[in-house]
Design a protein around this motif. Structure first.
Motif, PDB file in Angstrom:
ATOM      1  N   PRO A 101       0.837  -1.194   0.000  1.00 47.16           N
ATOM      2  CA  PRO A 101       0.000   0.000   0.000  1.00 47.16           C
ATOM      3  C   PRO A 101       0.879   1.254   0.000  1.00 47.16           C
ATOM      4  N   MET A 102       0.305   2.369  -0.413  1.00 43.95           N
ATOM      5  CA  MET A 102       1.094   3.599  -0.453  1.00 43.95           C
ATOM      6  C   MET A 102       1.642   3.926   0.929  1.00 43.95           C
ATOM      7  N   THR A 103       0.830   3.700   1.952  1.00 42.94           N
ATOM      8  CA  THR A 103       1.261   3.837   3.334  1.00 42.94           C
ATOM      9  C   THR A 103       0.245   3.123   4.209  1.00 42.94           C
ATOM     10  N   ILE A 104       0.301   3.313   5.547  1.00 44.52           N
ATOM     11  CA  ILE A 104      -0.532   2.471   6.412  1.00 44.52           C
ATOM     12  C   ILE A 104      -1.493   3.229   7.319  1.00 44.52           C
ATOM     13  N   GLN A 107      -2.384   9.733   8.793  1.00 42.27           N
ATOM     14  CA  GLN A 107      -1.373  10.765   8.983  1.00 42.27           C
ATOM     15  C   GLN A 107      -0.247  10.637   7.957  1.00 42.27           C
ATOM     16  N   ARG A 108       0.201   9.413   7.733  1.00 45.90           N
ATOM     17  CA  ARG A 108       1.252   9.208   6.736  1.00 45.90           C
ATOM     18  C   ARG A 108       0.727   9.517   5.335  1.00 45.90           C
ATOM     19  N   CYS A 109      -0.523   9.168   5.072  1.00 44.12           N
ATOM     20  CA  CYS A 109      -1.130   9.481   3.777  1.00 44.12           C
ATOM     21  C   CYS A 109      -1.162  10.992   3.552  1.00 44.12           C
ATOM     22  N   ALA A 110      -1.517  11.739   4.607  1.00 44.05           N
ATOM     23  CA  ALA A 110      -1.560  13.200   4.508  1.00 44.05           C
ATOM     24  C   ALA A 110      -0.187  13.757   4.152  1.00 44.05           C
ATOM     25  N   LEU A 182      -6.186  -5.910   5.668  1.00 47.56           N
ATOM     26  CA  LEU A 182      -7.139  -5.031   4.988  1.00 47.56           C
ATOM     27  C   LEU A 182      -6.442  -3.849   4.320  1.00 47.56           C
ATOM     28  N   VAL A 183      -5.242  -3.517   4.776  1.00 50.39           N
ATOM     29  CA  VAL A 183      -4.450  -2.471   4.145  1.00 50.39           C
ATOM     30  C   VAL A 183      -3.425  -3.078   3.193  1.00 50.39           C
ATOM     31  N   HIS A 184      -2.663  -4.052   3.687  1.00 46.36           N
ATOM     32  CA  HIS A 184      -1.556  -4.576   2.883  1.00 46.36           C
ATOM     33  C   HIS A 184      -2.037  -5.441   1.716  1.00 46.36           C
ATOM     34  N   LEU A 386      -6.580   3.015   0.233  1.00 43.00           N
ATOM     35  CA  LEU A 386      -6.219   3.016   1.646  1.00 43.00           C
ATOM     36  C   LEU A 386      -7.401   3.381   2.523  1.00 43.00           C
ATOM     37  N   LEU A 387      -8.231   4.313   2.065  1.00 44.76           N
ATOM     38  CA  LEU A 387      -9.384   4.742   2.855  1.00 44.76           C
ATOM     39  C   LEU A 387     -10.287   3.572   3.224  1.00 44.76           C
TER      40      LEU A 387
END
Length: 414
Positions: A101-104, A107-110, A182-184, A386-387
């Motif tokens: 995933p782009m991130t986990i 906050q990291r996504c932001a 669910l994320v990875h 990710l959402l």
């Protein structure tokens, strides 16, 4: 002039990019550096090259970019560190290809989305499943209106006990590192549905538990679930030499304490135009594959894929498994008509159905043809997938549906 690429994170997934950059795509792309906190893993990749490239510790990432004049950074690290390298690369003037995933977390996504907006550089998430010929065919059929407006999607993904167990012996077993399945893992699948429907997820309800692995599943037979570290590639990248370098063990006991992710997960998603998705991920199945069905106002589209028919008893000790040729069926059912099997060209057994080769050609070749299906996934697509996973994780904790707008607000205002 060839684009200059550097890879950060040199585990097994990096091998695909190393091979592509130094092989098929060497005429337009150049691998100029490798970075990793573990020098043993870098050496394994360099030993396979005719001309080794400069090696850098992860702490010298900024120095590497400047000294090697890097144009594009490929991020293959543990998921929790993606944002650190993505943001640093963007701020150094590079574009980024990142493993999913782009991130986990939000906050990291932001941080990533803010860096994209500030720098004007590109982030592309390697959602290779978009490039599977089967999935491309689904996209075309849905876009053509063959089944009309989509009312619901049913999606079941099964990981067999050879593949599924692997997420519980590696770093993925800790949700702080991976965000959970669910994320990875399911992030791939949520991205596919977002892309197929060309719609935004608006609310998510989920439930899940750790049922089969971890201490709760210790009676399920630990001996049968040990990985074969005699495999030459695994031994080179993750054997005792690598362990001595950083302490990481690739072959942890899947039934030992420390597993904080779930292995059985159910999710319901509502989309902006009204369609619903029901999704289930099982990480301990006797066979591997997936079933997807789209119910529409004019009919139904069904995709059934068998990737592994079973894990053989003879191979149980190593869980290499017995793999039969993959089978796939794409079936169109119009109202008042007989079902029609849809032929799909280009589907292959290996490389995620042939998707890896097709994705690399699109991402690495400057003369790649136009992409009318919009398969290349940018940072916004990475955030949208990710959402769903983040909202599902929160729903499991709270026991309530979660509106993605709540998470979006957190990302925007972070």
């Amino acid at each position: 002039m060839n684009k200059r690429y550097a890879i950060v994170g040199t585990g097994s997934r990096a091998a695909m990019f190393v091979r592509a950059l130094t092989g098929e795509h060497r005429g337009t792309s150049e691998l100029v550096a490798l970075a990793d906190p573990n020098p043993v893993r870098i050496a394994v990749h360099n030993d396979r090259l005719d001309r080794p490239v400069p090696a850098y510790p992860a702490g010298a990432f900024a120095e590497m970019i400047e000294r090697e004049r890097v144009d594009v950074v490929i991020v293959c690290t543990v998921d929790r560190y993606h944002d650190e390298y993505i943001v640093a690369a963007l701020e150094a003037g590079c574009d980024v290809l990142t493993e999913k995933p782009m991130t986990i977390d939000a906050q990291r996504c932001a941080r990533i989305l803010d860096a994209v907006a500030r720098t004007g550089r590109r982030v592309q998430v390697t959602f290779n499943y978009r490039y599977n010929p089967l999935h491309e065919a689904v996209k075309r059929i849905l876009a053509s209106g063959e089944i009309g407006e989509v009312g619901s999607v049913h999606f079941e993904w099964l990981l067999d006990v050879r593949h599924g167990a692997d997420y519980f012996r590696r770093w993925h077993r800790d949700k702080a590192d991976s965000g959970g399945l669910l994320v990875h893992k399911a992030g791939h699948h949520f991205d596919l549905v977002n892309w197929w429907l060309d719609d935004d997820p608006t609310s998510v309800y989920a439930d899940g538990r750790l049922f089969f692995y971890g201490t709760a599943g210790a009676g399920h037979g630990a001996g049968k679930f040990a990985i074969d570290m005699g495999d030459p590639d695994l031994a080179a990248l993750y054997g005792e030499a690598a362990v001595r370098a950083d302490g990481y063990r690739r072959d942890q006991d899947v039934f030992a304490p420390g597993v904080t992710i779930e292995d059985d997960l159910a999710v319901m998603v509502r989309y902006a135009r009204g369609a619903t998705l029901t999704y289930h991920l099982t990480a301990y199945a006797p066979w591997e594959g997936y079933r997807i069905a789209f119910n529409g106002s004019r009919g139904r589209l069904e995709l059934d894929v068998t990737e592994t028919d079973h894990v053989s008893a003879e191979a149980a000790d190593s869980l290499k498994g017995h793999r039969e040729p993959g089978t796939a069926s794409l079936r169109l059912r119009r109202f008042f008509g007989a079902p029609v099997e849809v032929p799909v060209e280009g589907y292959r057994r290996e490389g995620h159905g042939g998707a890896d080769v097709r994705m690399l050609a699109q991402l690495l070749d400057p003369d790649a043809p136009p992409d009318p299906l919009g398969r290349s996934a940018d940072a916004a697509a990475g955030a949208r997938a990710l959402l769903v996973g983040l909202a599902a994780n929160e729903s499991i904790i709270t026991g309530r549906p979660v509106r993605t707008a709540e998470l979006k607000a957190g990302i925007v205002n972070a």
